[in-house]
Design an enzyme around this catalytic site. Sequence first.
Site, PDB file in Angstrom:
ATOM      1  N   HIS A 102      67.166  80.422  95.764  1.00 58.26           N
ATOM      2  CA  HIS A 102      67.512  79.110  96.332  1.00 58.26           C
ATOM      3  C   HIS A 102      69.029  78.921  96.423  1.00 58.26           C
ATOM      4  O   HIS A 102      69.493  78.053  97.149  1.00 58.26           O
ATOM      5  CB  HIS A 102      66.905  78.016  95.442  1.00 58.26           C
ATOM      6  CG  HIS A 102      66.270  76.878  96.181  1.00 58.26           C
ATOM      7  ND1 HIS A 102      65.799  76.954  97.463  1.00 58.26           N
ATOM      8  CD2 HIS A 102      66.028  75.602  95.784  1.00 58.26           C
ATOM      9  CE1 HIS A 102      65.284  75.794  97.830  1.00 58.26           C
ATOM     10  NE2 HIS A 102      65.418  74.949  96.829  1.00 58.26           N
ATOM     11  N   TYR A 104      72.685  68.700  93.482  1.00 55.79           N
ATOM     12  CA  TYR A 104      71.445  69.456  93.443  1.00 55.79           C
ATOM     13  C   TYR A 104      70.858  69.510  94.852  1.00 55.79           C
ATOM     14  O   TYR A 104      71.160  68.688  95.722  1.00 55.79           O
ATOM     15  CB  TYR A 104      70.424  68.932  92.420  1.00 55.79           C
ATOM     16  CG  TYR A 104      70.849  69.250  91.002  1.00 55.79           C
ATOM     17  CD1 TYR A 104      70.599  70.492  90.443  1.00 55.79           C
ATOM     18  CD2 TYR A 104      71.531  68.314  90.239  1.00 55.79           C
ATOM     19  CE1 TYR A 104      71.012  70.801  89.152  1.00 55.79           C
ATOM     20  CE2 TYR A 104      71.953  68.609  88.948  1.00 55.79           C
ATOM     21  CZ  TYR A 104      71.685  69.849  88.418  1.00 55.79           C
ATOM     22  OH  TYR A 104      72.103  70.144  87.153  1.00 55.79           O
ATOM     23  N   ASN A 116      68.092  68.881  96.464  1.00 60.69           N
ATOM     24  CA  ASN A 116      67.323  67.844  97.148  1.00 60.69           C
ATOM     25  C   ASN A 116      68.150  66.650  97.612  1.00 60.69           C
ATOM     26  O   ASN A 116      67.644  65.797  98.332  1.00 60.69           O
ATOM     27  CB  ASN A 116      66.173  67.367  96.258  1.00 60.69           C
ATOM     28  CG  ASN A 116      65.173  68.475  96.003  1.00 60.69           C
ATOM     29  OD1 ASN A 116      65.249  69.559  96.582  1.00 60.69           O
ATOM     30  ND2 ASN A 116      64.230  68.219  95.119  1.00 60.69           N
ATOM     31  N   ASN A 131      63.476  70.872 101.043  1.00 65.12           N
ATOM     32  CA  ASN A 131      63.898  69.535 100.628  1.00 65.12           C
ATOM     33  C   ASN A 131      65.390  69.268 100.840  1.00 65.12           C
ATOM     34  O   ASN A 131      65.781  68.138 101.124  1.00 65.12           O
ATOM     35  CB  ASN A 131      63.512  69.278  99.174  1.00 65.12           C
ATOM     36  CG  ASN A 131      62.010  69.143  99.013  1.00 65.12           C
ATOM     37  OD1 ASN A 131      61.321  68.663  99.907  1.00 65.12           O
ATOM     38  ND2 ASN A 131      61.497  69.585  97.875  1.00 65.12           N
TER      39      ASN A 131
END
Length: 186
Positions: A20, A64, A66, A112
């Site tokens: 990610h 972060y 999201n 997201n």
Amino acid sequence: MKYLIIGLGNIGPEYELTRHNIGFLTLDRLADSQGCTWKSDRLAFKTEFKYKGRTIHMIKPTTYMNLSGKAMNYWMKELQVTKENTLVIVDDVAIPFGKVRMKPKGSAAGHNGLKNIEELTGGQNYPRLRIGIGDDFPKGRQVDFVLGNYTQSEFSELPIQMDKAIDMTLSFCTIGIERTMNQFND
């Protein structure tokens, strides 16, 4: 001419080498190649460099994954960079590992971080560089896969993939998205 490159990822040592975080990893490699150092700034780590007469600003959001749109939106306004001159570098499970593709716009496809960018910047019409991480995970285990570390064999091939992404990023900033896609997309 100014550009804003946004590498998506999560802060913290537990996420540092996860799939990610390929956006962060790629920007770290680009920053190293340009002799840049990161500084903690509003909503992101930020650095910049000059390349062929362009000023290239890079951010790694500290919000972060999201909430990445919050940092992107702030820095677009702060630097007065248009959406056409932004590039989001993001992991993509729909693309095989080793492949890199640029797109001028598109859906979040369940990501997201991209969903939040769409919400906060007003739609899907922003360039993105999608770095393939593959989909080698059992049904229902996508979160574990994207938040997992690269395998040893993937890790050894990662510099090749990141270098292609860097070449594409610099090309985007100099010859534009259409010519870059024609030249580099797998």
